[in-house]
Scaffold this active site. Structure first.
Site, PDB file in Angstrom:
ATOM      1  N   HIS A 144      -1.535   1.248   7.480  1.00 45.24           N
ATOM      2  CA  HIS A 144      -1.975   1.192   6.088  1.00 45.24           C
ATOM      3  C   HIS A 144      -1.884   2.581   5.464  1.00 45.24           C
ATOM      4  O   HIS A 144      -2.110   3.592   6.137  1.00 45.24           O
ATOM      5  CB  HIS A 144      -3.418   0.679   6.039  1.00 45.24           C
ATOM      6  CG  HIS A 144      -3.971   0.529   4.658  1.00 45.24           C
ATOM      7  ND1 HIS A 144      -3.402  -0.303   3.718  1.00 45.24           N
ATOM      8  CD2 HIS A 144      -5.049   1.112   4.055  1.00 45.24           C
ATOM      9  CE1 HIS A 144      -4.109  -0.233   2.597  1.00 45.24           C
ATOM     10  NE2 HIS A 144      -5.097   0.627   2.773  1.00 45.24           N
ATOM     11  N   CYS A 192       0.827  -1.211   0.000  1.00 44.26           N
ATOM     12  CA  CYS A 192       0.000   0.000   0.000  1.00 44.26           C
ATOM     13  C   CYS A 192       0.860   1.259   0.000  1.00 44.26           C
ATOM     14  O   CYS A 192       0.453   2.297  -0.521  1.00 44.26           O
ATOM     15  CB  CYS A 192      -0.951  -0.006   1.200  1.00 44.26           C
ATOM     16  SG  CYS A 192      -0.137  -0.184   2.801  1.00 44.26           S
TER      17      CYS A 192
END
EC number: 3.4.19.12
Length: 497
Positions: A448, A145
């Protein structure tokens, strides 16, 4: 009876059919009917002589009506063997035929709904009319990510992105594959790889609207080959990746590639004039022409007053979040003043007295002395990349500063940070936000990354393979980690009049 009961339970529970009496129950142990057969078979028989048939070991089994797997209670395990007559397989075939005949129409209906929802997800209502959502997500290849957020941000910096998309496709191999487009995978051992080429392919795949998500596996393979720090599938720092990516793109663009110098292509590009170039480690490239700026580092000796000036090129500015704001975690939190991006910029450019570990070597005093330091921006870039330093080291850990920092979406004025502001026009120092990278979580090695980016007047949220339309209010509430600002174009002379 078996089929009627099965049709009732199939989509609501996880039913198991007893292969002893064909009863169906919604559990293997809680309501396991076959389990009762097994327990009954364990009751010892008294006052009668055991027959050879009774002495035989009994295996009581049941079958999962969803997966058709068979479980034996005596063996306490799933089994694959069958009876001599193949009775287990016959039951399995009956269940499969039932599913195919009774639920075919329902399955077709569900498939159509899924197809329609996938199509509708690519459509948006804008001003009452339906328009296609051209944004394409990037698949997560395993904690990638950090890479996806940076790629989506860079893909929305039009001048930077368009340069790579307009480059001709480059074939790296000769012989049998000459003339073909080569796509690398991590299993290949070819050392002749090009970061520029795979970066170009990835940018071309985004914003075409012909797929919901693109897999950047070929680019990730090249990253593994030329950036050893990012090998593996552990979480990485998005800012660190961005710097490595831009540096390696810059180095590769400096050299001749496929017989054509990228610097020559850059010079032929009318949109990137010579005045916009900032050389870092050699000749100018599109990387330095877009992101390159120049800092003046001014150091003054506190003992003799000697002044030392040094000019340093930069691709981004890393800004500390002032310590007095570090307890302000949300935008709506009332306690304490709100930290703004201007506070961070002011902290970066304010006069600072260096501590004992950073003593300045004064050439006049001939020894290290206490001194002050101040940064000025000598030249602003076309795209101003601001990195908020949210991660800092303590004695044993790297902690995150989760402070909310307010930032403008339009009209960031950088004039007061310039070395010679009087030489700049009134609009040449204004910047508008184009992309934001956000880190969700508590540590640099976890959490994330997602990104917000503006495209053709609309804001999008990029969360790996998922792309959603969002609004400016949502973007303004984000806890930014990296901010990308684009220089506002100067108005034509006719409009100024």
């Amino acid at each position: 009876i078996l089929f009627l009961v099965f049709s009732t339970f199939f989509f609501s529970f996880n039913p198991w059919v007893c292969l002893t009496c064909s009863s169906v129950h919604c559990g293997r142990y809680v309501n396991g009917h076959a389990k009762k057969h097994y327990e009954d078979a364990q009751i010892p028989i008294t006052n009668h002589k055991k027959t050879e048939k009774q002495e035989k070991v009994q295996h009581t089994v049941c079958m999962d009506c969803s997966s058709y797997s068979t479980y034996c209670y005596r063996c306490d395990d799933f089994v694959v063997n069958d009876t001599k007559l193949g009775l287990v397989q016959k039951v399995r075939e009956h269940l499969q035929n039932l599913e195919n005949s009774a639920f075919t129409s329902d399955r077709h209906r569900k498939r159509k709904l899924l197809e329609n929802s996938s199509l509708n997800s690519k459509l948006l209502k804008v001003n009452g009319s339906t328009t296609a959502l051209c944004a394409t997500g990037l698949r997560n290849l395993g904690n990638t990510c950090f890479m996806n957020a940076i790629l989506q941000s860079l893909s929305n910096i039009q001048q930077f992105c368009c340069y790579f998309k307009e480059l001709p496709a480059v074939e790296l191999r000769n012989g049998k594959t000459a003339g073909r487009r080569t796509y690398h995978t991590r299993s290949q051992g070819d050392n002749n790889v090009s970061l520029v080429e795979e970066f170009r392919k990835t940018l071309c795949a985004l914003w075409q609207g012909n797929q919901t998500a693109f897999s950047p596996e070929s680019l990730f393979y090249v990253v593994w080959k030329i950036m050893p720090n990012f090998r593996g599938y552990q979480q990485q720092d998005a800012h660190e990746f961005m710097r490595y990516l831009l540096d390696h793109l810059h180095l590769e663009l400096q050299g001749g590639f496929n017989g054509v110098s990228r610097s020559v292509i850059l010079q032929e590009n009318s949109n990137l004039s010579a005045s916009n170039k900032c050389c870092i480690n050699g000749a100018s490239t599109v990387v330095t022409a877009i992101f390159g700026g120049i800092l003046q580092n001014e150091v003054n000796c506190l003992i003799c007053g000697t002044e030392s000036r040094k000019f340093d090129p930069f691709l981004d500015l890393s800004l500390d979040i002032p310590s007095q704001f570090r307890n302000k975690r949300t935008k709506n939190q009332e306690s304490g003043p709100m930290c703004t991006l201007r506070d961070c910029l002011r902290s970066f450019t304010d006069l600072e007295e260096l501590d004992e570990t950073e003593l300045y070597m004064c050439h006049k005093c001939k020894k290290k002395q206490k001194s002050t330091k101040k940064f000025w921006i000598q030249k602003l870039p076309k795209v101003l990349c601001l990195h908020l330093k949210r991660f800092h080291w303590t004695a044993y850990l790297r902690n995150k500063v989760d402070t909310y920092v307010e930032f403008p979406l339009r009209g960031l004025d950088m004039k007061c940070y310039l070395l010679e502001p009087e030489n700049s026009g009134p609009e040449s120092c204004l910047y508008d936000l184009v992309a934001v990278v956000v880190h969700h979580g508590s540590g640099v090695g976890s959490g994330h990354y997602t990104a917000y980016a503006a495209h053709e007047g609309r804001w999008f949220h990029f969360n790996d393979s998922t792309v959603t339309l969002t609004d400016e209010e949502t973007v303004g509430k984000a806890k930014a980690y990296i901010l990308f600002y684009v220089e506002r174009p100067a108005k034509p002379a006719a409009e100024k009049l």
